[in-house]
Write a protein that holds these residues in place. Structure first.
Motif, PDB file in Angstrom:
ATOM      1  N   LEU A 162       0.838  -1.201   0.000  1.00  0.00           N
ATOM      2  CA  LEU A 162       0.000   0.000   0.000  1.00  0.00           C
ATOM      3  C   LEU A 162       0.874   1.251   0.000  1.00  0.00           C
ATOM      4  O   LEU A 162       0.637   2.187  -0.768  1.00  0.00           O
ATOM      5  CB  LEU A 162      -0.921  -0.037   1.221  1.00  0.00           C
ATOM      6  N   ALA A 163       1.906   1.268   0.835  1.00  0.00           N
ATOM      7  CA  ALA A 163       2.760   2.445   0.958  1.00  0.00           C
ATOM      8  C   ALA A 163       3.633   2.651  -0.273  1.00  0.00           C
ATOM      9  O   ALA A 163       3.792   3.774  -0.775  1.00  0.00           O
ATOM     10  CB  ALA A 163       3.638   2.319   2.209  1.00  0.00           C
ATOM     11  N   GLN A 164       4.203   1.555  -0.787  1.00  0.00           N
ATOM     12  CA  GLN A 164       5.126   1.652  -1.917  1.00  0.00           C
ATOM     13  C   GLN A 164       4.432   2.132  -3.177  1.00  0.00           C
ATOM     14  O   GLN A 164       5.068   2.752  -4.044  1.00  0.00           O
ATOM     15  CB  GLN A 164       5.806   0.301  -2.150  1.00  0.00           C
ATOM     16  N   ALA A 165       3.130   1.880  -3.287  1.00  0.00           N
ATOM     17  CA  ALA A 165       2.385   2.315  -4.475  1.00  0.00           C
ATOM     18  C   ALA A 165       2.406   3.833  -4.620  1.00  0.00           C
ATOM     19  O   ALA A 165       2.240   4.366  -5.725  1.00  0.00           O
ATOM     20  CB  ALA A 165       0.942   1.811  -4.396  1.00  0.00           C
ATOM     21  N   HIS A 166       2.629   4.543  -3.491  1.00  0.00           N
ATOM     22  CA  HIS A 166       2.646   6.007  -3.520  1.00  0.00           C
ATOM     23  C   HIS A 166       4.009   6.586  -3.145  1.00  0.00           C
ATOM     24  O   HIS A 166       4.169   7.809  -3.096  1.00  0.00           O
ATOM     25  CB  HIS A 166       1.590   6.549  -2.545  1.00  0.00           C
ATOM     26  N   GLY A 167       4.960   5.706  -2.847  1.00  0.00           N
ATOM     27  CA  GLY A 167       6.264   6.188  -2.409  1.00  0.00           C
ATOM     28  C   GLY A 167       6.252   6.719  -0.989  1.00  0.00           C
ATOM     29  O   GLY A 167       7.092   7.546  -0.619  1.00  0.00           O
ATOM     30  N   TRP A 168       5.302   6.234  -0.159  1.00  0.00           N
ATOM     31  CA  TRP A 168       5.219   6.690   1.224  1.00  0.00           C
ATOM     32  C   TRP A 168       6.150   5.864   2.099  1.00  0.00           C
ATOM     33  O   TRP A 168       6.119   4.624   2.046  1.00  0.00           O
ATOM     34  CB  TRP A 168       3.788   6.537   1.751  1.00  0.00           C
ATOM     35  N   PRO A 169       6.981   6.480   2.922  1.00  0.00           N
ATOM     36  CA  PRO A 169       7.793   5.703   3.863  1.00  0.00           C
ATOM     37  C   PRO A 169       6.902   5.056   4.923  1.00  0.00           C
ATOM     38  O   PRO A 169       5.795   5.533   5.205  1.00  0.00           O
ATOM     39  CB  PRO A 169       8.721   6.753   4.487  1.00  0.00           C
ATOM     40  N   ILE A 170       7.392   3.968   5.509  1.00  0.00           N
ATOM     41  CA  ILE A 170       6.617   3.242   6.520  1.00  0.00           C
ATOM     42  C   ILE A 170       7.487   3.017   7.749  1.00  0.00           C
ATOM     43  O   ILE A 170       8.695   2.784   7.636  1.00  0.00           O
ATOM     44  CB  ILE A 170       6.085   1.905   5.950  1.00  0.00           C
ATOM     45  N   VAL A 171       6.878   3.136   8.926  1.00  0.00           N
ATOM     46  CA  VAL A 171       7.602   2.940  10.179  1.00  0.00           C
ATOM     47  C   VAL A 171       6.746   2.088  11.097  1.00  0.00           C
ATOM     48  O   VAL A 171       5.536   2.261  11.172  1.00  0.00           O
ATOM     49  CB  VAL A 171       7.963   4.298  10.830  1.00  0.00           C
ATOM     50  N   LYS A 172       7.379   1.146  11.800  1.00  0.00           N
ATOM     51  CA  LYS A 172       6.665   0.229  12.691  1.00  0.00           C
ATOM     52  C   LYS A 172       6.874   0.652  14.141  1.00  0.00           C
ATOM     53  O   LYS A 172       7.985   1.038  14.536  1.00  0.00           O
ATOM     54  CB  LYS A 172       7.161  -1.211  12.492  1.00  0.00           C
ATOM     55  N   PHE A 173       5.803   0.558  14.939  1.00  0.00           N
ATOM     56  CA  PHE A 173       5.907   0.946  16.344  1.00  0.00           C
ATOM     57  C   PHE A 173       4.727   0.381  17.137  1.00  0.00           C
ATOM     58  O   PHE A 173       3.769  -0.161  16.572  1.00  0.00           O
ATOM     59  CB  PHE A 173       5.937   2.474  16.489  1.00  0.00           C
ATOM     60  N   SER A 174       4.805   0.546  18.448  1.00  0.00           N
ATOM     61  CA  SER A 174       3.691   0.234  19.339  1.00  0.00           C
ATOM     62  C   SER A 174       3.406   1.466  20.184  1.00  0.00           C
ATOM     63  O   SER A 174       4.233   1.860  21.007  1.00  0.00           O
ATOM     64  CB  SER A 174       4.020  -0.952  20.255  1.00  0.00           C
ATOM     65  N   ALA A 175       2.240   2.063  19.969  1.00  0.00           N
ATOM     66  CA  ALA A 175       1.850   3.225  20.768  1.00  0.00           C
ATOM     67  C   ALA A 175       1.640   2.834  22.225  1.00  0.00           C
ATOM     68  O   ALA A 175       1.806   3.659  23.129  1.00  0.00           O
ATOM     69  CB  ALA A 175       0.577   3.848  20.202  1.00  0.00           C
ATOM     70  N   LEU A 176       1.296   1.579  22.470  1.00  0.00           N
ATOM     71  CA  LEU A 176       1.013   1.115  23.825  1.00  0.00           C
ATOM     72  C   LEU A 176       2.283   0.950  24.648  1.00  0.00           C
ATOM     73  O   LEU A 176       2.364   1.402  25.796  1.00  0.00           O
ATOM     74  CB  LEU A 176       0.242  -0.203  23.778  1.00  0.00           C
TER      75      LEU A 176
END
Length: 319
Positions: A162-176
């Motif tokens: 989904l992100a790569q289709a628009h060139g959006w960077p992605i970051v993984k995290f846990s808000a909790l």
């Protein structure tokens, strides 16, 4: 405005200083489906509870700003209602406000639930951002990594595609748990432009104290009641008075039907007492002082459908 509100808003003795050279600042919009953890993320980032969290979806109503100031930057997080198909006038207002936020921020953080694969709701928001967020930097935030199953490759791939289709960077995290938030913060700062302090450095929200009080009361109703009640409730803070060592708060809980009033009050007033006691403890943490909280319950038929009632209770389309 009370003395507490001056302190809470940072308007007492604080003045906005000149930003140092190289300082960055800007507005970060948080968008996503209901219940993906946007409010939890904002609370975690600013280090204080200013947005309510609940297992009930679609709990965020007003566009709430949380402010994080570091030596390098000032980030103003704009928490938005979860984007969903509206079923009443209130829902329409909430979704309109979320869409407006897409066009009025410097960076858009598209928060998704990393414990499940991307679904039709995520793809709808993806298309909405692509249409309305032109010119805005978009980052995909893969939240809830602490809840991912051991085999999470397919889940991750659905969001990376989904992100790569628009060139959006992605970051993984846990808000909790806070895992990965340092990387998120660094990425957000890097995408902000040089700028001044928009707010005093010690400020954590631009909302008045009364608004946060009302939200803390509504949170306890969401946590303690089910059935038809959660989305039919609005809170009005009628009066806040300060004495030497006590703050008195009078508030009215508005519901749509007499049956809902009965649920909120409970047998012999037990539910209202439980809600009031839990909300009072949260408000005491907010103002750092003793609180006397008195709650009333009032039936306002179909308030979610009425433009006038929505406006009276503080719900309107943002400018």
């Amino acid at each position: 405005m009370t003395e507490h509100e001056n302190e809470f808003l940072g308007l007492g003795e604080s003045m906005i200083p000149m930003a140092p050279e190289g300082f960055r600042a800007g507005f970060v919009g948080l968008v996503g489906r209901p219940n993906v953890g946007k409010s939890t993320l904002m609370n975690q980032m600013v280090g204080q509870k200013i947005a309510i969290t609940s297992p009930v979806a679609q709990t965020t109503r007003n566009r709430l700003r949380g402010i994080l100031t570091t030596p390098q930057a000032q980030m103003i997080f704009v928490d938005t209602p979860g984007i969903h198909k509206p079923h009443h006038r209130l829902g329409e207002v909430l979704v309109q406000n979320a869409q407006i936020a897409i066009q009025s921020v410097d960076v858009l953080l598209f928060v998704v639930d990393g414990s499940v694969a991307a679904g039709s709701g995520d793809r709808y928001i993806e298309e909405l951002i692509a249409q309305k967020g032109q010119g805005v930097t978009v980052i995909v935030g893969l939240n809830k990594i602490d809840q991912q199953p051991s085999e999470s490759e397919a889940i991750d791939h659905s969001y990376y595609s989904l992100a790569q289709a628009h060139g959006w960077p992605i970051v993984k995290f846990s808000a909790l748990t806070g895992q990965g938030l340092d990387k998120l913060q660094e990425l957000l700062i890097n995408h902000l432009e040089p700028g001044p302090y928009y707010y005093p450095p010690d400020l954590v929200t631009d909302q008045p104290e009364r608004f946060i009080m009302g939200e803390l009361i509504r949170e306890q109703i969401l946590l303690h009641t089910r059935e038809e009640v959660p989305h039919s409730v609005a809170i009005a803070i009628d009066m806040v008075t300060e004495e030497d060592a006590l703050t008195r708060v009078l508030a009215t809980i508005h519901v749509e039907r007499p049956s809902q009033k009965g649920i909120v009050i409970g047998k012999g007033g037990a539910m209202l007492k439980t809600i009031g006691s839990a909300a009072r403890q949260q408000i005491q943490k907010l103002i750092e002082g003793k609180v006397y909280l008195e709650l009333f319950v009032k039936v306002q038929p179909k308030w979610r459908q009425s433009r006038l009632r929505l406006s009276e209770l503080g719900y309107r389309v943002e400018e």
